[in-house]
Design an enzyme around this catalytic site. Sequence first.
Site, PDB file in Angstrom:
ATOM      1  N   SER A  31       0.859  -1.186   0.000  1.00  0.00           N
ATOM      2  CA  SER A  31       0.000   0.000   0.000  1.00  0.00           C
ATOM      3  C   SER A  31       0.889   1.228   0.000  1.00  0.00           C
ATOM      4  O   SER A  31       2.046   1.171   0.438  1.00  0.00           O
ATOM      5  CB  SER A  31      -0.887  -0.004   1.252  1.00  0.00           C
ATOM      6  OG  SER A  31      -1.526   1.241   1.435  1.00  0.00           O
ATOM      7  N   TYR A  53      -1.927  -0.605  10.497  1.00  0.00           N
ATOM      8  CA  TYR A  53      -1.955  -1.009   9.086  1.00  0.00           C
ATOM      9  C   TYR A  53      -0.693  -0.535   8.381  1.00  0.00           C
ATOM     10  O   TYR A  53      -0.053  -1.293   7.643  1.00  0.00           O
ATOM     11  CB  TYR A  53      -3.201  -0.420   8.433  1.00  0.00           C
ATOM     12  CG  TYR A  53      -3.318  -0.663   6.947  1.00  0.00           C
ATOM     13  CD1 TYR A  53      -3.695  -1.898   6.453  1.00  0.00           C
ATOM     14  CD2 TYR A  53      -3.077   0.363   6.029  1.00  0.00           C
ATOM     15  CE1 TYR A  53      -3.815  -2.122   5.079  1.00  0.00           C
ATOM     16  CE2 TYR A  53      -3.191   0.158   4.670  1.00  0.00           C
ATOM     17  CZ  TYR A  53      -3.562  -1.083   4.200  1.00  0.00           C
ATOM     18  OH  TYR A  53      -3.687  -1.300   2.844  1.00  0.00           O
TER      19      TYR A  53
END
Length: 252
Positions: A136, A149
Site C-alpha cells: 500500500s 496497518y
Amino acid sequence: MILDGRHALVTGGSRGIGAAIAAALAGAGARVSVLGRDRAALDAVAARAGGIAVTADVTDGMALEAAIAEAEAGVGPVDILVNSAGAAETAKFTASDDDLWERMIALNLIGVVLATRRVLPGMLERGWGRVISVASTAGLKGYAYASAYSAAKHGVIGLTRSLALETARSGVTVNAVCPGYTDTDLVRDSVARLAQRTGKPAEALVAEMVAGNPQRRLIEPEEVARTVVWLADPASGAMTGQAIAVAGGEIM
C-alpha cells in the site's frame, strides 16, 4: 500468453484487487488458484478465471499449508505467488488496543510471511519464481489514524527488499505493488460508514481520500492487476526488490 502454463496462486482472491489480479493472470495464460475464506465468492472468481478455489485463513499456518498443498495437487507447483490478502482498520494510535495491532500485523504481514515461506523453497529449487505482494502507499509514507496497518505494510516492503537480496541470483524475483486508495467494495463500505457517522456526502469523503493523488481519482483494481502481470512476466527478471506505487503520481 506470456504466463502460459504457470501456476499463479492469489491469496485474498475472492474480491477487489485480488479478484482483478486473478482475472488478469488468467488472461495472460496462467493457471490460477485463488485462496481466501469466502468459498462462494472464491468459486465465482475461480470459475471466471478457469481455475480452482481453496479456502484458508492466511493467519492460520496449518490451514494455509493444507490449502496450498491442495492447490498444488490440483494445478501444480506454485510459480507465481501473489500475496493479496489484507484489511485495514483505522483508529487514533492512543485509542488502538493490542487486539487491533495483532489483527493488522497478523493479516497484513504474517500472512505474507507464512505463504511465502511455504512456496519459496520450491521456486528456488526449480530456479524460477515470482513473489508479488500487495502492499500500500501506507507502507511507503504512512497515514494518520492507520498506524497499525501502515506498520504492517512497511513490514511487507521490508520483507520484499530483504528477500529480493537473498534470492537475487536464483531466478526468483520478489516485488511489491503499492496501490493508493482503490475503487473496491472495502473502500466503498468504509466511505458509507464514514458518511453515516459524519453526515458528509460520500462524494466529499472520496474527494478527501484522493486529495493526495494528482489525478484526483480512485485507482481501478485492474490497474493494479496489470502491474502484477508485468512483474510476473518472465521478461521482467531485472525487476526485483521494488515497491511500485500505483497511485496516480502521488508523491511518497
